[in-house]
Design an enzyme around this catalytic site. Structure first.
Site, PDB file in Angstrom:
ATOM      1  N   GLY A  74       0.611   5.670   0.674  1.00  0.00           N
ATOM      2  CA  GLY A  74       0.051   7.002   0.889  1.00  0.00           C
ATOM      3  C   GLY A  74       0.804   8.250   0.259  1.00  0.00           C
ATOM      4  O   GLY A  74       1.889   8.080  -0.517  1.00  0.00           O
ATOM      5  N   ALA A 131       4.488   7.690   2.581  1.00  0.00           N
ATOM      6  CA  ALA A 131       5.088   6.406   2.791  1.00  0.00           C
ATOM      7  C   ALA A 131       4.624   5.515   1.989  1.00  0.00           C
ATOM      8  O   ALA A 131       3.529   5.381   1.270  1.00  0.00           O
ATOM      9  CB  ALA A 131       4.886   5.962   4.224  1.00  0.00           C
ATOM     10  N   ASP A 164      -7.799   8.461  14.951  1.00  0.00           N
ATOM     11  CA  ASP A 164      -8.228   8.198  13.499  1.00  0.00           C
ATOM     12  C   ASP A 164      -8.834   6.819  13.435  1.00  0.00           C
ATOM     13  O   ASP A 164      -8.340   6.027  12.177  1.00  0.00           O
ATOM     14  CB  ASP A 164      -6.747   8.402  12.200  1.00  0.00           C
ATOM     15  CG  ASP A 164      -7.652   8.626  10.884  1.00  0.00           C
ATOM     16  OD1 ASP A 164      -8.742   8.659  10.669  1.00  0.00           O
ATOM     17  OD2 ASP A 164      -6.643   8.430  10.031  1.00  0.00           O
ATOM     18  N   GLY A 189       0.535  -1.222   0.221  1.00  0.00           N
ATOM     19  CA  GLY A 189       0.081   0.165  -0.075  1.00  0.00           C
ATOM     20  C   GLY A 189       0.879   1.206  -0.225  1.00  0.00           C
ATOM     21  O   GLY A 189       2.100   1.405   0.321  1.00  0.00           O
TER      22      GLY A 189
END
Length: 449
Positions: free
Chosen positions: A217, A220, A328, A215
């Site tokens: 973002g 990162a 979050d 994954g």
């Protein structure tokens, strides 16, 4: 830049359709559906109604800021397969180039540029031809391909020799070619090319053998890796932000690691190693995806509420015992350990966490999971353990209601007046009806009960 609309629809084009299908294949898993989120449903409705690109762009950016960018882009790509529009194709390409999937964004922009309708807009200063070439030039420059970028800047300068942005891009590309291809990344282009580069170059540490990317973002990339020292698979989260924001992002990145290091729980992703010199941390690997993905794959369902709820609450107790607030809590940040039914979950992503709840604003996180006391602007709004528990309550209510969507009240900015007894199912097992009512209630102290 605003793009002038073209007359008529784009004719069916195999290359464009191929790229749109590639976008759907890459982004659909974990994307929010229109029936799950009113904001996505509103976007889909305005697409069908033929809303202008500026409005669609604004809706997508609002959804992106709220944490729903995948759902927004999947809805846009699906619509474009049925009713292609060059201005909206470029809206989609621009969003993809902005970190989410730059390789797809580049190919989609190239497919758009090859359309006769876009070529016909060559002499429009704010037309699709100019917008596509600028997007490709800027993106390829950020990707470390100054020669490829040069071609697109030159195409635009052939039409408008005084185009200021194209002149700046052309000059930058020439300088970088003169330095042998050296370039400065702005830290937002997390590229497919980066994957190949990193896999060849490694991490600078012999202990880890880097594997496939899991994954990414804005700042990162997460990889699966093999820890040669202890013989196990781990997750490597590597910082790639550079430039003017690099130092600030790096400080936050390793502050996240320090917060995570203080937390001890089997239901929190474990910090295994920190390598500041090489800009990465090693974490325990979760193979089952996030909570939303696991639900869609039927690894989890409403019947798992008591087990999953107990594990999430246990994780938050450990976080709060360490003196931190997560800020979050949402399905994307709750990972499933293994890709099988009954696997435990683990809380992840402490990028917004506060090591000291007395410092920093409470205005962080994703709207639909945000506690009512944090939705009103003002300095008095502070994230607390109680606000984390409210967010966890929304996640668990979403699991309990599946496949039905959450009530629309959770997506309203000013949703301070909320009666949980109106929305929490009455027949949840093991006392979870009362528990969720307390977690979603206005009494902050009762949420922990």
């Amino acid at each position: 830049m605003p793009i002038e609309p073209l007359r008529g629809d784009i004719r069916a084009d195999p290359a464009l359709d191929h790229q749109l299908r590639a976008v759907l294949a890459r982004l659909s898993e974990g994307a929010e559906l229109p029936r799950e989120l009113p904001g996505i449903a509103a976007l889909a409705r305005r697409l069908v109604e033929g809303a202008p690109a500026s409005e669609i762009d604004r809706q997508i950016r609002d959804l992106s800021h709220a944490g729903y960018v995948r759902g927004a882009l999947v809805s846009l790509a699906a619509h474009l397969r049925l009713r292609p529009r060059p201005d909206l194709v470029l809206v989609l390409a621009r969003e993809l180039c902005d970190a989410l999937a730059p390789d797809l964004g580049v190919e989609l922009a190239r497919a758009a540029l090859a359309l006769p309708e876009v070529e016909d807009s060559r002499w429009q200063p704010t037309g699709a031809y100019a917008a596509a070439n600028l997007l490709l030039g800027d993106t390829l420059l950020d990707r470390g391909d100054p020669l490829g970028a040069l071609r697109h800047f030159e195409a635009l300068l052939a039409v408008d020799i005084d185009h200021a942005r194209a002149l700046r891009g052309w000059s930058t590309a020439q300088r970088r070619l003169g330095r042998g291809g050296a370039h400065a990344s702005r830290g937002l282009a997390l590229l497919e090319g980066l994957d190949a580069t990193e896999l060849v170059a490694g991490l600078g540490v012999d202990r880890y053998e880097l594997g496939r990317p899991l994954g990414r973002g804005r700042h990162a990339v997460v990889y699966q890796a093999f820890d040669r020292r202890v013989g196990r698979d781990v997750a490597i989260k590597r910082l790639v932000a550079e430039g003017s924001d690099g130092r600030l992002v790096s400080a936050r990145f390793f502050a996240e690691a320090r917060t995570l290091a203080r937390v001890r729980s089997p239901h929190v992703v474990a910090l295994l190693d920190v390598q500041p010199a090489h800009r990465f941390v090693a974490l325990s690997l979760c193979r089952g995806g996030n909570l939303r993905v696991a639900v869609r794959k039927r690894l989890l369902g409403p019947a798992d509420l008591p087990r999953v709820g107990a594990q999430i609450v246990s994780a938050l107790r450990a976080v709060h015992a360490a003196g931190a607030v997560h800020r979050d809590i949402k399905p994307a940040n709750i990972l499933v350990r293994e890709a099988r039914e009954g696997s435990p979950v683990a809380l992840a992503d402490f990028g917004l966490a506060l090591a000291d709840p007395r410092s920093g604003s409470g205005h962080a996180g994703t709207l639909r999971y945000l506690a009512p006391e944090l939705r009103s602007p003002g300095p008095a709004a502070r994230a607390t353990p109680a606000s984390d528990l409210f967010s966890a309550g929304v996640v668990l209510l979403e699991l309990a209601l599946h496949p039905q969507p959450l009530p629309a009240v959770f997506d309203q900015i000013g949703a301070a007046a909320f009666d949980p007894e109106e929305h929490v199912p009455k027949d949840l097992p093991d006392g979870w009806t009362d528990r969720l009512v307390r977690m979603l209630g206005p009494d902050l102290a009762a949420r922990a009960g």
